[in-house]
Design a protein around this motif. Sequence first.
Motif, PDB file in Angstrom:
ATOM      1  N   CYS A  58       0.873  -1.165   0.000  1.00  0.00           N
ATOM      2  CA  CYS A  58       0.000   0.000   0.000  1.00  0.00           C
ATOM      3  C   CYS A  58       0.914   1.219   0.000  1.00  0.00           C
ATOM      4  O   CYS A  58       1.616   1.477   0.980  1.00  0.00           O
ATOM      5  N   CYS A  59       0.947   1.940  -1.083  1.00  0.00           N
ATOM      6  CA  CYS A  59       1.884   3.053  -1.269  1.00  0.00           C
ATOM      7  C   CYS A  59       1.115   4.373  -1.258  1.00  0.00           C
ATOM      8  O   CYS A  59       0.358   4.667  -2.182  1.00  0.00           O
ATOM      9  N   VAL A  60       1.308   5.140  -0.208  1.00  0.00           N
ATOM     10  CA  VAL A  60       0.558   6.383  -0.016  1.00  0.00           C
ATOM     11  C   VAL A  60       1.518   7.565   0.034  1.00  0.00           C
ATOM     12  O   VAL A  60       2.491   7.553   0.790  1.00  0.00           O
ATOM     13  N   LYS A  61       1.233   8.564  -0.771  1.00  0.00           N
ATOM     14  CA  LYS A  61       2.021   9.795  -0.731  1.00  0.00           C
ATOM     15  C   LYS A  61       1.209  10.847   0.024  1.00  0.00           C
ATOM     16  O   LYS A  61       0.110  11.218  -0.382  1.00  0.00           O
ATOM     17  N   SER A  62       1.745  11.299   1.148  1.00  0.00           N
ATOM     18  CA  SER A  62       1.079  12.330   1.938  1.00  0.00           C
ATOM     19  C   SER A  62       1.947  13.582   1.948  1.00  0.00           C
ATOM     20  O   SER A  62       3.167  13.508   1.827  1.00  0.00           O
ATOM     21  N   VAL A  63       1.303  14.718   2.073  1.00  0.00           N
ATOM     22  CA  VAL A  63       1.998  15.995   2.007  1.00  0.00           C
ATOM     23  C   VAL A  63       1.782  16.777   3.289  1.00  0.00           C
ATOM     24  O   VAL A  63       0.646  16.977   3.727  1.00  0.00           O
ATOM     25  N   ASN A  64       2.872  17.198   3.888  1.00  0.00           N
ATOM     26  CA  ASN A  64       2.817  18.115   5.018  1.00  0.00           C
ATOM     27  C   ASN A  64       2.864  19.522   4.445  1.00  0.00           C
ATOM     28  O   ASN A  64       3.921  20.042   4.104  1.00  0.00           O
ATOM     29  N   ARG A  65       1.700  20.128   4.296  1.00  0.00           N
ATOM     30  CA  ARG A  65       1.622  21.427   3.624  1.00  0.00           C
ATOM     31  C   ARG A  65       2.316  22.520   4.430  1.00  0.00           C
ATOM     32  O   ARG A  65       2.854  23.469   3.868  1.00  0.00           O
ATOM     33  N   ARG A  66       2.299  22.368   5.742  1.00  0.00           N
ATOM     34  CA  ARG A  66       2.928  23.396   6.583  1.00  0.00           C
ATOM     35  C   ARG A  66       4.433  23.432   6.358  1.00  0.00           C
ATOM     36  O   ARG A  66       5.049  24.491   6.297  1.00  0.00           O
ATOM     37  N   LYS A  67       5.050  22.242   6.224  1.00  0.00           N
ATOM     38  CA  LYS A  67       6.488  22.164   6.026  1.00  0.00           C
ATOM     39  C   LYS A  67       6.865  22.012   4.561  1.00  0.00           C
ATOM     40  O   LYS A  67       8.046  22.047   4.219  1.00  0.00           O
ATOM     41  N   GLY A  68       5.859  21.822   3.721  1.00  0.00           N
ATOM     42  CA  GLY A  68       6.131  21.674   2.302  1.00  0.00           C
ATOM     43  C   GLY A  68       6.873  20.410   1.952  1.00  0.00           C
ATOM     44  O   GLY A  68       7.654  20.378   1.009  1.00  0.00           O
ATOM     45  N   LYS A  69       6.623  19.330   2.718  1.00  0.00           N
ATOM     46  CA  LYS A  69       7.328  18.069   2.492  1.00  0.00           C
ATOM     47  C   LYS A  69       6.359  16.996   2.012  1.00  0.00           C
ATOM     48  O   LYS A  69       5.246  16.882   2.507  1.00  0.00           O
ATOM     49  N   SER A  70       6.835  16.203   1.060  1.00  0.00           N
ATOM     50  CA  SER A  70       6.071  15.064   0.573  1.00  0.00           C
ATOM     51  C   SER A  70       6.662  13.796   1.173  1.00  0.00           C
ATOM     52  O   SER A  70       7.886  13.607   1.161  1.00  0.00           O
ATOM     53  N   MET A  71       5.815  12.948   1.713  1.00  0.00           N
ATOM     54  CA  MET A  71       6.283  11.737   2.387  1.00  0.00           C
ATOM     55  C   MET A  71       5.701  10.500   1.720  1.00  0.00           C
ATOM     56  O   MET A  71       4.500  10.446   1.444  1.00  0.00           O
ATOM     57  N   GLN A  72       6.551   9.536   1.460  1.00  0.00           N
ATOM     58  CA  GLN A  72       6.131   8.300   0.820  1.00  0.00           C
ATOM     59  C   GLN A  72       6.029   7.196   1.872  1.00  0.00           C
ATOM     60  O   GLN A  72       7.039   6.723   2.395  1.00  0.00           O
ATOM     61  N   ARG A  73       4.803   6.827   2.173  1.00  0.00           N
ATOM     62  CA  ARG A  73       4.549   5.787   3.159  1.00  0.00           C
ATOM     63  C   ARG A  73       4.313   4.464   2.450  1.00  0.00           C
ATOM     64  O   ARG A  73       3.638   4.401   1.417  1.00  0.00           O
ATOM     65  N   VAL A  74       4.872   3.411   3.008  1.00  0.00           N
ATOM     66  CA  VAL A  74       4.712   2.067   2.448  1.00  0.00           C
ATOM     67  C   VAL A  74       4.240   1.133   3.550  1.00  0.00           C
ATOM     68  O   VAL A  74       4.898   1.005   4.581  1.00  0.00           O
ATOM     69  N   TRP A  75       3.105   0.515   3.323  1.00  0.00           N
ATOM     70  CA  TRP A  75       2.592  -0.497   4.238  1.00  0.00           C
ATOM     71  C   TRP A  75       2.316  -1.770   3.467  1.00  0.00           C
ATOM     72  O   TRP A  75       2.181  -1.757   2.245  1.00  0.00           O
ATOM     73  N   VAL A  76       2.247  -2.872   4.169  1.00  0.00           N
ATOM     74  CA  VAL A  76       1.880  -4.146   3.553  1.00  0.00           C
ATOM     75  C   VAL A  76       0.435  -4.462   3.934  1.00  0.00           C
ATOM     76  O   VAL A  76       0.074  -4.427   5.110  1.00  0.00           O
ATOM     77  N   HIS A  77      -0.343  -4.739   2.935  1.00  0.00           N
ATOM     78  CA  HIS A  77      -1.749  -5.113   3.105  1.00  0.00           C
ATOM     79  C   HIS A  77      -1.876  -6.592   2.747  1.00  0.00           C
ATOM     80  O   HIS A  77      -1.392  -7.032   1.701  1.00  0.00           O
ATOM     81  N   ALA A  78      -2.535  -7.384   3.614  1.00  0.00           N
ATOM     82  CA  ALA A  78      -2.637  -8.814   3.324  1.00  0.00           C
ATOM     83  C   ALA A  78      -3.843  -9.441   4.000  1.00  0.00           C
ATOM     84  O   ALA A  78      -4.333  -8.956   5.033  1.00  0.00           O
ATOM     85  N   LYS A  79      -4.311 -10.524   3.387  1.00  0.00           N
ATOM     86  CA  LYS A  79      -5.341 -11.380   3.980  1.00  0.00           C
ATOM     87  C   LYS A  79      -4.894 -12.823   3.795  1.00  0.00           C
ATOM     88  O   LYS A  79      -4.504 -13.225   2.690  1.00  0.00           O
ATOM     89  N   PHE A  80      -4.925 -13.583   4.891  1.00  0.00           N
ATOM     90  CA  PHE A  80      -4.561 -14.996   4.842  1.00  0.00           C
ATOM     91  C   PHE A  80      -5.668 -15.807   5.503  1.00  0.00           C
ATOM     92  O   PHE A  80      -6.294 -15.365   6.466  1.00  0.00           O
ATOM     93  N   GLN A  81      -5.879 -17.004   4.979  1.00  0.00           N
ATOM     94  CA  GLN A  81      -6.978 -17.836   5.470  1.00  0.00           C
ATOM     95  C   GLN A  81      -6.464 -19.183   5.985  1.00  0.00           C
ATOM     96  O   GLN A  81      -5.545 -19.778   5.411  1.00  0.00           O
ATOM     97  N   LYS A  82      -7.074 -19.652   7.055  1.00  0.00           N
ATOM     98  CA  LYS A  82      -6.785 -20.984   7.565  1.00  0.00           C
ATOM     99  C   LYS A  82      -7.580 -21.996   6.725  1.00  0.00           C
ATOM    100  O   LYS A  82      -8.778 -21.784   6.467  1.00  0.00           O
ATOM    101  N   PRO A  83      -6.951 -23.068   6.264  1.00  0.00           N
ATOM    102  CA  PRO A  83      -7.642 -24.016   5.396  1.00  0.00           C
ATOM    103  C   PRO A  83      -8.880 -24.607   6.069  1.00  0.00           C
ATOM    104  O   PRO A  83      -8.925 -24.788   7.291  1.00  0.00           O
ATOM    105  N   VAL A  84      -9.875 -24.893   5.249  1.00  0.00           N
ATOM    106  CA  VAL A  84     -11.073 -25.577   5.722  1.00  0.00           C
ATOM    107  C   VAL A  84     -10.860 -27.079   5.518  1.00  0.00           C
ATOM    108  O   VAL A  84     -10.613 -27.528   4.397  1.00  0.00           O
ATOM    109  N   LEU A  85     -10.914 -27.834   6.604  1.00  0.00           N
ATOM    110  CA  LEU A  85     -10.682 -29.267   6.511  1.00  0.00           C
ATOM    111  C   LEU A  85     -12.007 -29.997   6.478  1.00  0.00           C
ATOM    112  O   LEU A  85     -12.860 -29.807   7.337  1.00  0.00           O
ATOM    113  N   SER A  86     -12.183 -30.850   5.468  1.00  0.00           N
ATOM    114  CA  SER A  86     -13.432 -31.596   5.345  1.00  0.00           C
ATOM    115  C   SER A  86     -13.411 -32.834   6.236  1.00  0.00           C
ATOM    116  O   SER A  86     -12.363 -33.263   6.694  1.00  0.00           O
TER     117      SER A  86
END
Length: 350
Positions: A322-350
């Motif tokens: 998840c790549c988000v660019k946020s801007v601090n307008r007061r300081k005039g700085k652009s910040m590149q934030r990187v997070w990992v987004h995920a979903k994992f499932q436990k198997p369904v056993l019959s």
Amino acid sequence: MKKSESEAAEYFSKDFEWEELRSEVESNPSLRHHFQSFSHSSTQSPESDVQAWKQFHTRHSSGKFFKVPFLLFTPLPFTSLTPPPSFHFQERRYLLKEFPQLLSSSHPNSIPQKLLEVGCGNGSTILPILRANKDIVVYACDCSDETLAKAKEIINENSNAVDSFNIRFHPFCCDFSTTGFPNWLACNPCRDNFLQKQSYYFSDVKDDKGMHLRDSCSSEEIDCCIGGVDFITLIFTLSAVPLERMPRSIEECFTVLKPGGMVLFRDYGLYDMTMLRFEPDKRVGFREYMRSDGTRSYFFCLNTVRSLFLGAGFIELELDYCCVKSVNRRKGKSMQRVWVHAKFQKPVLS
């Protein structure tokens, strides 16, 4: 940043390409120390980890640390930083956009769905979920009793006569990376039964799976457990756990999930702005850093997350940066934030 811009940036998005950021970072000589080989990781006792975060919370009890715009705010790990009562914390409503499963109603047989929030902190993740889904029961753990008390206070303050959140909110103290989860989440007979089935279906899995079963309970006690949970949220939690304890932590999550249950994951990604700010002497391992106050943070690449979860027996449903660019307008700085987004499932056993 205007409200509409802020809300759009909070959700799972691609404001820039991670591979382009990677190329830029790895070609910068001033950031070379982040990629140098590291032969060992510092050893710190679990007690030291917990104490470091508790002390951090105490130092910032005035609330000044938390009074920054949400997009510029470093998310809190499982060891809990709780603002004072006068501070109106930022609810993580964006998670309901990224994980719509949390909005689903109860099971067809009207049994409420159960969510385990690992590292609940002050309740910023829990509160919007309780508001949005009136059929969900939340079990929330943290390693700090003080923070759990604060979370309960905040949840209670936001309840109303129609829907008392406290009835559906059950906090408990636990450090899942060391002691594991308590037996009542999924008691030992439940675990043993699943492990026997699992050994039949997955012959290449070790018998004990690193589950670290604890305190056996009698057959009369089976009814006292909740029988596992439908969802687990790991929101900026695993990165605060030392790398060597991560596999067991994920295995513990696997154990208390019902078959078919899901882990909803979000955490720091490789080359996030906060990683690049660390000086060379703060490295304690590969992609692992320790602040001067003893708190630590790990930065995940997709392959590391995949390896941890698949190694514990999970099935991958979603995994991306998840790549988000946020801007601090007061300081005039652009910040590149990187997070990992995920979903994992436990198997369904019959």
